[in-house]
Design a protein around this motif. Sequence first.
Motif, PDB file in Angstrom:
ATOM      1  N   ILE A   1       1.001  -1.271  -0.065  1.00 57.16           N
ATOM      2  CA  ILE A   1      -0.038  -0.033  -0.104  1.00 57.16           C
ATOM      3  C   ILE A   1       0.948   1.399   0.185  1.00 57.16           C
ATOM      4  CG2 ILE A   1      -1.834   1.091   1.535  1.00 57.16           C
ATOM      5  CD1 ILE A   1      -2.706  -1.242   2.500  1.00 57.16           C
ATOM      6  N   PRO A   2       0.796   2.156  -0.779  1.00 62.47           N
ATOM      7  CA  PRO A   2       1.591   3.203  -0.990  1.00 62.47           C
ATOM      8  C   PRO A   2       1.566   4.298   0.378  1.00 62.47           C
ATOM      9  CG  PRO A   2       0.139   3.273  -2.842  1.00 62.47           C
ATOM     10  CD  PRO A   2      -0.362   2.265  -1.922  1.00 62.47           C
ATOM     11  N   GLN A   3       2.578   4.728   0.761  1.00 63.47           N
ATOM     12  CA  GLN A   3       2.824   5.601   1.709  1.00 63.47           C
ATOM     13  C   GLN A   3       1.792   6.931   1.451  1.00 63.47           C
ATOM     14  OE1 GLN A   3       6.634   6.937   2.598  1.00 63.47           O
ATOM     15  NE2 GLN A   3       7.465   4.998   3.160  1.00 63.47           N
ATOM     16  N   GLY A   4       1.055   7.388   2.635  1.00 63.08           N
ATOM     17  CA  GLY A   4      -0.052   8.469   2.363  1.00 63.08           C
ATOM     18  C   GLY A   4      -1.132   8.069   1.963  1.00 63.08           C
ATOM     19  N   TRP A   5      -1.370   6.862   1.811  1.00 62.00           N
ATOM     20  CA  TRP A   5      -2.621   6.138   1.574  1.00 62.00           C
ATOM     21  C   TRP A   5      -3.524   5.905   2.741  1.00 62.00           C
ATOM     22  CZ3 TRP A   5      -5.920   1.783   2.156  1.00 62.00           C
ATOM     23  CH2 TRP A   5      -6.830   1.712   0.969  1.00 62.00           C
ATOM     24  N   PRO A   6      -4.937   6.215   2.921  1.00 56.83           N
ATOM     25  CA  PRO A   6      -5.528   6.871   2.013  1.00 56.83           C
ATOM     26  C   PRO A   6      -5.669   8.446   1.969  1.00 56.83           C
ATOM     27  CG  PRO A   6      -6.821   6.088   3.762  1.00 56.83           C
ATOM     28  CD  PRO A   6      -5.525   5.549   4.239  1.00 56.83           C
ATOM     29  N   ASP A   7      -6.220   9.192   1.275  1.00 58.33           N
ATOM     30  CA  ASP A   7      -6.481  10.491   1.338  1.00 58.33           C
ATOM     31  C   ASP A   7      -7.390  10.934   2.642  1.00 58.33           C
ATOM     32  OD1 ASP A   7      -4.689  10.629  -0.803  1.00 58.33           O
ATOM     33  OD2 ASP A   7      -6.274  11.230  -2.283  1.00 58.33           O
ATOM     34  N   TYR A   8      -7.266  12.012   3.141  1.00 58.17           N
ATOM     35  CA  TYR A   8      -8.127  12.590   4.151  1.00 58.17           C
ATOM     36  C   TYR A   8      -8.634  13.738   3.795  1.00 58.17           C
ATOM     37  CZ  TYR A   8      -7.437   8.499   7.119  1.00 58.17           C
ATOM     38  OH  TYR A   8      -7.413   7.253   7.746  1.00 58.17           O
ATOM     39  N   VAL A   9     -10.070  14.362   4.155  1.00 55.36           N
ATOM     40  CA  VAL A   9     -10.699  15.349   3.946  1.00 55.36           C
ATOM     41  C   VAL A   9     -11.137  15.589   5.336  1.00 55.36           C
ATOM     42  CG1 VAL A   9     -12.303  17.064   2.744  1.00 55.36           C
ATOM     43  CG2 VAL A   9     -10.683  15.715   1.441  1.00 55.36           C
ATOM     44  N   LEU A  10     -10.733  16.348   6.093  1.00 54.85           N
ATOM     45  CA  LEU A  10     -11.262  16.730   7.412  1.00 54.85           C
ATOM     46  C   LEU A  10     -11.940  18.143   7.719  1.00 54.85           C
ATOM     47  CD1 LEU A  10      -8.256  15.261   9.433  1.00 54.85           C
ATOM     48  CD2 LEU A  10     -10.305  13.961   8.679  1.00 54.85           C
ATOM     49  N   HIS A  11     -13.303  18.008   8.009  1.00 52.22           N
ATOM     50  CA  HIS A  11     -13.789  19.403   8.073  1.00 52.22           C
ATOM     51  C   HIS A  11     -14.018  19.944   9.612  1.00 52.22           C
ATOM     52  CE1 HIS A  11     -17.310  16.390   8.618  1.00 52.22           C
ATOM     53  NE2 HIS A  11     -17.537  17.229   9.641  1.00 52.22           N
ATOM     54  N   GLN A  12     -14.106  20.982   9.702  1.00 54.76           N
ATOM     55  CA  GLN A  12     -13.959  21.529  11.058  1.00 54.76           C
ATOM     56  C   GLN A  12     -15.676  21.608  11.492  1.00 54.76           C
ATOM     57  OE1 GLN A  12     -11.839  22.485  13.214  1.00 54.76           O
ATOM     58  NE2 GLN A  12      -9.987  22.243  12.029  1.00 54.76           N
ATOM     59  N   MET A  13     -15.609  22.073  12.914  1.00 53.52           N
ATOM     60  CA  MET A  13     -17.030  21.960  13.261  1.00 53.52           C
ATOM     61  C   MET A  13     -18.045  23.027  12.943  1.00 53.52           C
ATOM     62  SD  MET A  13     -16.262  23.903  16.828  1.00 53.52           S
ATOM     63  CE  MET A  13     -18.038  24.173  17.431  1.00 53.52           C
ATOM     64  N   VAL A  14     -19.337  23.102  13.018  1.00 47.86           N
ATOM     65  CA  VAL A  14     -20.495  23.902  12.509  1.00 47.86           C
ATOM     66  C   VAL A  14     -21.173  24.306  13.816  1.00 47.86           C
ATOM     67  CG1 VAL A  14     -22.334  24.078  11.177  1.00 47.86           C
ATOM     68  CG2 VAL A  14     -20.830  22.375  10.625  1.00 47.86           C
ATOM     69  N   MET A  15     -21.273  25.647  13.715  1.00 49.10           N
ATOM     70  CA  MET A  15     -22.133  26.487  14.892  1.00 49.10           C
ATOM     71  C   MET A  15     -23.137  26.829  14.002  1.00 49.10           C
ATOM     72  SD  MET A  15     -20.908  29.441  17.312  1.00 49.10           S
ATOM     73  CE  MET A  15     -20.823  30.831  16.145  1.00 49.10           C
ATOM     74  N   VAL A  16     -24.443  26.577  14.590  1.00 45.59           N
ATOM     75  CA  VAL A  16     -25.567  27.240  14.243  1.00 45.59           C
ATOM     76  C   VAL A  16     -26.222  28.217  14.974  1.00 45.59           C
ATOM     77  CG1 VAL A  16     -27.836  26.562  13.616  1.00 45.59           C
ATOM     78  CG2 VAL A  16     -25.987  24.829  13.527  1.00 45.59           C
ATOM     79  N   THR A  17     -26.757  29.283  14.291  1.00 49.00           N
ATOM     80  CA  THR A  17     -27.170  30.650  14.908  1.00 49.00           C
ATOM     81  C   THR A  17     -28.405  31.061  14.483  1.00 49.00           C
ATOM     82  OG1 THR A  17     -26.041  32.246  13.494  1.00 49.00           O
ATOM     83  CG2 THR A  17     -24.770  31.579  15.136  1.00 49.00           C
ATOM     84  N   ARG A  18     -29.200  31.602  15.254  1.00 47.01           N
ATOM     85  CA  ARG A  18     -30.458  32.290  15.010  1.00 47.01           C
ATOM     86  C   ARG A  18     -30.314  33.594  15.858  1.00 47.01           C
ATOM     87  NH1 ARG A  18     -35.343  29.095  14.050  1.00 47.01           N
ATOM     88  NH2 ARG A  18     -34.377  27.491  15.288  1.00 47.01           N
ATOM     89  N   SER A  19     -30.852  34.660  15.095  1.00 49.41           N
ATOM     90  CA  SER A  19     -30.862  35.921  15.816  1.00 49.41           C
ATOM     91  C   SER A  19     -29.610  36.201  16.274  1.00 49.41           C
ATOM     92  CB  SER A  19     -32.236  36.058  16.683  1.00 49.41           C
ATOM     93  OG  SER A  19     -33.391  35.755  15.915  1.00 49.41           O
ATOM     94  N   GLY A  20     -28.853  35.707  15.846  1.00 49.17           N
ATOM     95  CA  GLY A  20     -27.182  36.162  16.309  1.00 49.17           C
ATOM     96  C   GLY A  20     -26.930  35.364  17.494  1.00 49.17           C
ATOM     97  N   GLN A  21     -27.640  34.359  17.960  1.00 50.67           N
ATOM     98  CA  GLN A  21     -27.449  33.695  19.103  1.00 50.67           C
ATOM     99  C   GLN A  21     -27.268  32.256  18.817  1.00 50.67           C
ATOM    100  OE1 GLN A  21     -26.810  34.772  22.399  1.00 50.67           O
ATOM    101  NE2 GLN A  21     -27.240  36.860  21.235  1.00 50.67           N
TER     102      GLN A  21
END
Length: 561
Positions: A362-382
Amino acid sequence: MKETVSELLQSALAALQSEGTLPADQAFTPQVGNTKDKSHGDYACNIALMAAKAAGCPPRKLAEALVAALPESSAVEKVEIAGPGFINFFMSTASAFGIVNTILGEAEQFGRNNSGKGEKVQVEFVSANPTGPLHVGHGRGAAIGDCLCRLLEANGYDVTREFYYNDAGAQINNLALSVQSRVKGLTPEDESWPEDGYRGDYIVDVANAYMAGETVIADDREVTAKADPDDQDAIRDFAVAYLRREQDLDLKAFGVQFDVYFLESSLYEDGKVEATVERLKANGYTYEQDGAMWLKTTEFGDDKDRVMRKKDGGYTYFLPDVAYHLDKWQRGFTTVINEQGADHHSTVTRVRAGLQALKADIPQGWPDYVLHQMVMVTRSGQEVKISKRAGSYVTVRDLIDEVGRDATRFFLAARRVDSQLTFDIDLARSQTNENPVYYIQYAHARICSVLRKLAAEGVQRGMTECVGDLSLLTLDEEKELANQLAKYPELIANSATQREPHHLTHYLRELAGQFHTYYNAHKVLIEDTALRDARVSLYLAVRQVIANGLDLLGVSAPEEM
């Protein structure tokens, strides 16, 4: 047009090589880019700076020689040399609109290519534990992962979408205990409630369904509840199937489907975890210490060795991950992309180290990763933190119910994956220019409205019908629109290569902005029918690219709003 400039420069380079200005035994590849400042032309190239050393002369002098050697082309209005040796190309107005015919000729296929040549690519994404509803982090992974799959397919890859179910381990036991507690009438406020139990209202739903003897049909199984409050195994099987079905329904509402659902439990049942352990031991990369088995991950770049088998005999989470990825490799996926949350960052090095220790080519660096950061949900600025159904987090279903699928998908894919994302519910619901998905869809609907008005006047225009003399399009705004359209195929190629779907959302918003500005400044339904038809053709090209781009995001392109 960029290809035209590149071909012209290649001809000039070949001419300088044949006359000895540049060495004939060296390859030179001009990199042509879009200019940010239109006063510098439409395209620019720095090949003179790159090749000056080989030519043995100052970059600007080489740039002058290259410009002198450029073949004549009606596509180029003029060429200028800037600074130390940049070559700037100003394209002719007429040549800019050739892209309109290309777009309308290729229609839905515009922007697609076959660079992938059918190579098999597996993208694993979402992969949520079947212990509760999908939260907004899963939603971001779903939006990014599915868009990435669509982009890869647009570049000619054979894509398999895979969902990995962690249906084994402590979290599943906690789920069974939580449902069993509800079945027996306990609530999270009771002292005997499981310490790590799940507290959301969905646990009540599972418990009620179990005691009602319901039958649940999930992706690969059908489970009928035994309605026995003391049979914890039966409760576990039913709860996992029930929540898998719930997640499937959420994903379908989100417009996401998978080709493969892979169960962690199958790795144990099929002996693949044990086989992986034996292979690592046979290769000499394990040792016993303090009653545990360790893997020598430091030999593959990790900062310290990692426990593989705990003192109690159970395996740590990354070992089945290694077995799972070996299975991916054995299934023939030379390219694998894992789209996961940033909390998986620590597993990247460990999984890759474990795969190298298997000595499976298996090649070095396999597999590829796409890592997403957290999500904050707001309503009326809160910040909005709690969903009653989930108990402690906002669910994907909450967002879909609040703002619809289109806005949810677009917003969750609209930022770089490695940046935190704030999901503003008020903005996503608004019908204003500040709402990017509304702004883009409105551009598409506006063009469809123009076609309806034409039809009402007895003038029928097909959605991909180019009519009129495009040379009548002489305005700067028209040329800028055409140049923006011409960028689309390269954007699709780069977004897939760089694993960055957010570039597409930015592109579409810029295209929509240019269109709205043009629409507001210059009428299309005018008495000059020749100019009208030329502008309608440009409109149709814009409409097609917006529709194509939205499709890759999994977002609709409405004809009326």
